[in-house]
Design an enzyme around this catalytic site. Sequence first.
Site, mmCIF file in Angstrom:
data_model
loop_
_atom_site.group_PDB
_atom_site.id
_atom_site.type_symbol
_atom_site.label_atom_id
_atom_site.label_comp_id
_atom_site.label_asym_id
_atom_site.label_seq_id
_atom_site.Cartn_x
_atom_site.Cartn_y
_atom_site.Cartn_z
ATOM 1 N N VAL A 110 -5.942 13.053 4.281
ATOM 2 C CA VAL A 110 -6.503 14.383 4.532
ATOM 3 C C VAL A 110 -6.258 15.304 3.335
ATOM 4 O O VAL A 110 -6.501 16.502 3.415
ATOM 5 C CB VAL A 110 -5.887 14.996 5.817
ATOM 6 C CG1 VAL A 110 -6.259 14.169 7.042
ATOM 7 C CG2 VAL A 110 -4.359 15.127 5.714
ATOM 8 N N HIS A 114 -9.821 10.954 8.965
ATOM 9 C CA HIS A 114 -8.850 11.782 9.685
ATOM 10 C C HIS A 114 -8.997 13.271 9.372
ATOM 11 O O HIS A 114 -8.083 14.049 9.613
ATOM 12 C CB HIS A 114 -7.426 11.291 9.390
ATOM 13 C CG HIS A 114 -7.158 9.922 9.965
ATOM 14 N ND1 HIS A 114 -6.096 9.128 9.575
ATOM 15 C CD2 HIS A 114 -7.819 9.214 10.909
ATOM 16 C CE1 HIS A 114 -6.140 7.990 10.256
ATOM 17 N NE2 HIS A 114 -7.169 8.012 11.054
ATOM 18 N N CYS A 174 -17.745 35.241 20.100
ATOM 19 C CA CYS A 174 -16.896 36.176 19.349
ATOM 20 C C CYS A 174 -16.116 35.484 18.230
ATOM 21 O O CYS A 174 -15.591 36.134 17.326
ATOM 22 C CB CYS A 174 -15.917 36.856 20.306
ATOM 23 S SG CYS A 174 -14.914 35.705 21.260
ATOM 24 N N GLY A 232 -3.118 1.047 -0.303
ATOM 25 C CA GLY A 232 -2.108 2.036 0.075
ATOM 26 C C GLY A 232 -2.082 2.395 1.539
ATOM 27 O O GLY A 232 -1.746 3.528 1.889
ATOM 28 N N PRO A 253 2.197 -2.303 -2.851
ATOM 29 C CA PRO A 253 3.453 -2.894 -3.354
ATOM 30 C C PRO A 253 4.253 -3.618 -2.275
ATOM 31 O O PRO A 253 5.164 -4.375 -2.588
ATOM 32 C CB PRO A 253 4.236 -1.687 -3.884
ATOM 33 C CG PRO A 253 3.632 -0.489 -3.248
ATOM 34 C CD PRO A 253 2.224 -0.830 -2.889
HETATM 35 P P1 OAD Z 1 1.526 4.752 5.849
HETATM 36 O O1 OAD Z 1 2.566 5.746 5.468
HETATM 37 O O2 OAD Z 1 1.588 4.121 7.188
HETATM 38 O O3 OAD Z 1 1.538 3.573 4.781
HETATM 39 C C1 OAD Z 1 1.613 3.843 3.410
HETATM 40 C C2 OAD Z 1 1.386 2.550 2.669
HETATM 41 O O4 OAD Z 1 1.292 2.839 1.292
HETATM 42 C C3 OAD Z 1 2.524 1.531 2.830
HETATM 43 O O5 OAD Z 1 1.940 0.265 3.135
HETATM 44 C C4 OAD Z 1 3.168 1.503 1.440
HETATM 45 O O6 OAD Z 1 3.685 0.220 1.102
HETATM 46 C C5 OAD Z 1 1.995 1.857 0.566
HETATM 47 N N1 OAD Z 1 2.322 2.446 -0.727
HETATM 48 C C6 OAD Z 1 3.377 3.236 -1.054
HETATM 49 N N2 OAD Z 1 3.284 3.614 -2.337
HETATM 50 C C7 OAD Z 1 2.141 3.077 -2.827
HETATM 51 C C8 OAD Z 1 1.486 3.121 -4.090
HETATM 52 N N3 OAD Z 1 1.981 3.833 -5.096
HETATM 53 N N4 OAD Z 1 0.318 2.440 -4.235
HETATM 54 C C9 OAD Z 1 -0.208 1.732 -3.211
HETATM 55 N N5 OAD Z 1 0.371 1.655 -1.994
HETATM 56 C C10 OAD Z 1 1.523 2.321 -1.805
HETATM 57 O O7 OAD Z 1 0.125 5.469 5.603
HETATM 58 P P2 OAD Z 1 -1.297 5.157 6.244
HETATM 59 O O8 OAD Z 1 -1.526 3.702 6.395
HETATM 60 O O9 OAD Z 1 -2.281 5.948 5.474
HETATM 61 O O10 OAD Z 1 -2.779 9.628 10.474
HETATM 62 O O11 OAD Z 1 -1.135 5.806 7.678
HETATM 63 C C11 OAD Z 1 -2.248 5.864 8.510
HETATM 64 C C12 OAD Z 1 -2.258 7.129 9.306
HETATM 65 O O12 OAD Z 1 -1.002 7.326 9.970
HETATM 66 C C13 OAD Z 1 -2.394 8.400 8.487
HETATM 67 O O13 OAD Z 1 -3.737 8.689 8.146
HETATM 68 C C14 OAD Z 1 -1.848 9.432 9.401
HETATM 69 C C15 OAD Z 1 -0.615 8.712 9.897
HETATM 70 O O14 OAD Z 1 -0.145 9.115 11.140
HETATM 71 C C16 OAD Z 1 -3.166 10.855 10.827
HETATM 72 O O15 OAD Z 1 -2.709 11.849 10.312
HETATM 73 C C17 OAD Z 1 -4.172 10.882 11.922
#
Ligand code: OAD
Length: 249
Positions: free
Chosen positions: A113, A129, A144, A198, A222
Site C-alpha cells: 500500500v 490492498h 453531506c 518479496g 531471500p
Molecule cells: P510479509 O511480511 O508476510 O513477507 C515479507 C516477505 O519479504 C518475506 O517472505 C521476506 O523473506 C521477504 N523479504 C524480506 N526482505 C526482502 C528483500 N529485500 N527482497 C525480497 N524479499 C524480501 O509481507 P507480505 O507477503 O506482503 O496485508 O504480506 C501480505 C499481506 O499481509 C500484506 O499486504 C498486509 C499483511 O497483513 C494487508 O495490509 C491487507
Amino acid sequence: MDTVRDWIRQARHIAVLTGAGMSAESGVPTFRDAGMPAPGAAAAGTGSGLWAKFDPQQLATEDAFRANPGMVWDWYAHRRETIAKVEPNAGHRAVADFQRRHPGRLTVITQNVDGLHQRAGSGGVLALHGNLGEDKWLDLPRNCCDAHAVTPGRPPFCDRCGNMLRPAVVWFGELLPIGVLEAAGQAARQCDLMLVVGTSGVVQPAAGLARLAGGRVVVVNPEETALDDAAHAVLRGTAAHLLPQLLED
Ligand code: OAD
C-alpha cells in the site's frame, strides 16, 4: 539465473506479484519477517516484521478503528510518515524501466500500500490492498460527506453527520476491490511468466494468484516462502539486488 533471464526475454506477458519485501530495501518494514534483517531494513529501526510488534486485530480491522479511531489513525499516520521519507529502490526502478522499454508486456500486481511502484514510474499498478496515500469514508457517504465538510482531526470527520475518514487500505476481514482482483486474476492467467517478489505468500487471495499463473512462476526472496512449491525456479536474493539483473535487456 541465466535460465530465468531467458524465460523473461521469451515471455510475451509477464506478471510481477509483489509483497512487503519489495520495499524492504527502501526502508519500509515488512509484516512477518522473523528471520534475518532485510538489507536496508536497519534504516527503519528493525529487521523483524510489523506483526511481531503490533497486533493486527487492534490496528488493521474495521472493529479496531470503530473502537479506537484515534489510535488506529495515528498508527497509519506514522506509517504514512515513514513512507513519505523513503524512495523506490533499484527493484522498483528495474520493473518500471522494463515497462517503459516494453510497453504492455509487464503488469505489476502488488499487495503493498506504499505507492513505491507508482512513484518509480510503473503504470497500471494493480494495488490489491489499496493505497495508504488515500482516504475513504468509513460509512457509506451521505450527501453531506464531501471534501468541503471535512473537519481535520484524528481521524478527520464530516462536520454534519460525523462520518469518519479512514485509510483506503484493505483491513483483515474485508473484501479486496473486486475490479482490481479480477484484473489481477486475468493478468495471472494470461501471463507466460510470473515473478513473485518479496511476499511470504500466506495472505489470501493475493497468494493464490501465483497458483493461477498461466505460465512459469519464479520466486525471488531471500527466505523460504509458502509459494516455493508453486515455483519453477526459486532465486534466493533480494529484490533490489536481483530484479535489475533479471530485467535488464
Ligand atoms: P510479509 O511480511 O508476510 O513477507 C515479507 C516477505 O519479504 C518475506 O517472505 C521476506 O523473506 C521477504 N523479504 C524480506 N526482505 C526482502 C528483500 N529485500 N527482497 C525480497 N524479499 C524480501 O509481507 P507480505 O507477503 O506482503 O496485508 O504480506 C501480505 C499481506 O499481509 C500484506 O499486504 C498486509 C499483511 O497483513 C494487508 O495490509 C491487507
